[in-house]
Scaffold this motif. Sequence first.
Motif: not given
Length: 593
Positions: A309-331
């Motif tokens: 979501n960028h400034h209210g607009q949603e777009k989908a992006y394909r990951a050919l090799k993988g997606t990495v989540l690195a958004t910290a914990s539930i602080d």
Amino acid sequence: MSKMFKAVAQGFHGPITVISEIDNGKIKDISAEGIQPDTVGTLSAKRMVEKIKEEKSVNIDAVTGATFSSSAVLKAAKKSMELAEGKITAAEANDLKQEPIDKVTVPTYAKVHTNRIYASDVKFVDEYDVIIAGSGVAGLSAAIESARNGAKTVLFEKAGMIGGTSNFSHGIIQAAGTKQQKEHTKYQKDDSQKHAREYLQAGEGHVDEELVRDFTDDAANTIAWLSEIGINWVDVYGHKSIPYENQKDFADRIHVYDHGGHNGAGVIMTSKMLKAAKDAGVIIKYDSPVVGLVTKNLHNNEILGVVVNHHGQEKAYRALKGTVLATASIDHNEQLAKELSPWQYRDIKKNVLLTSKYDTGDGIILGMTNGAALTGIGGVMSADFKFGIGFSTQVITPPAFYINGLGKRYVNEDSTYGYLTRANYEQETSLGKPTWLVFGQNTVDEKNLPYETEEEIQKDISRGRLIKAATAEELAQKIEVSDQNLTDTLTIWNQNAKEKKDPAFGRRQGIEPLETPLYAYKNHDMNIGSIGGLKVNVNLQVIDNGHQPIEGLYAAGQNAGGIIGSYYAGSGTALGVGLHQGRKVGRQLALKK
């Protein structure tokens, strides 16, 4: 014909002057002076300048992540435009108290979806080899290694600048067997196996041994990797030990770089990493939270990409090799903390959180929505930044001891701070009363506390944070604990201290009788992050509740769990883990066939 216009606004560290080149009511160029180097505000202020140049306008939002500093740049830029338009005078443009007519706004970000998104629901607008969510040290290192190894890599950052909570850290890293350790300490034969054994002891049976050993085996390489991107190591020291650990496994392992070792010093490292990421060709998208994972179909849980979501607009992006989540914990996620981590919930409600407010558990929610298992959630990383007791071997424990709501001691105060703050939390919640640090006038006189003057003491007394009394009985009454217990506790302490002994807890430092008048400081631990996250295997694949890896989904750093137990084992661990796991997963995905 363009003209130059100057305006000033108050930044976090002092005035910031903006000089704008304006042509026909449009920003042609802009520069800023007074940005304090090596601070978190540096990144946001510089990013704000870049953003104004990109948009050629001041009609934009401030940069989030260190909003005060970016707002100062934007305010000065707006005032310079208003000066050019004749709306204010030069004197008003240079008046720090003068706010721009056009107020500064800050973006708000969309929350993550809690429903699954299938490939049939979206149309991918672009594709990358590797997609990374979050730009703390885990996300940045993953992006750098991915791009360096030939993968087309994009990093989506929720805030307006890189770094997240990593920016606010001390920037220190634990590692064993490095040349720096040999140069700066007496530990010439330390190794990763001893380092791992110490972490396993601290984990108290709640950590993944394979993940721990994978981290410690690579920690020296992390130090070398950071050296390669421009980090200059200047010292190595140790954390305070844990009462039950095998001292044969203890060593000084905390690596400190030039100008590091204090709150906010992490920005020095993340700035170097930002440059390395740009040099490697990483594409960075700001103000772009990942709000959904795209699953192959109802019967196949493979992750094919993300929704942003960028400034209210949603777009989908394909990951050919993988997606990495690195958004910290539930602080900063109150709901999840209440459900999963009572300690974190208590801190959200009552204590100061020294983490990025954009650490709202997005990656945890995304993983859970797609069947991911959790591990290690329940503890927190916290510290008493006022007194610094247990911070490191460089901080000598003062003549003082902790008491609980009954007026009794409960812990070895020589321990590392994470162990101490867990003990504080357990005592406070089990008794429903605060814990206190008790010390005497001689402790104050010896300058072993964060009070340089009598005025500073009186300031804390007036705030109710520090209580002073002539006797133990009077102190007990003022802090509402048993006067008999506190008197007995003090008597036993003083008797043993005369012989430099602490038979009850085995303490070694600061064992001196306490002289009246007595003081009690109400402990006020500050939260530096929640512990635990998505369950991962040694390849950083996210594991589902059926103990199987979710194809295409990976997690690193504080978004993943399994290495840190129910309390923080020592400074330099979280950053070290994030850097190791990020580097590893980025390299693996880039080389994936």
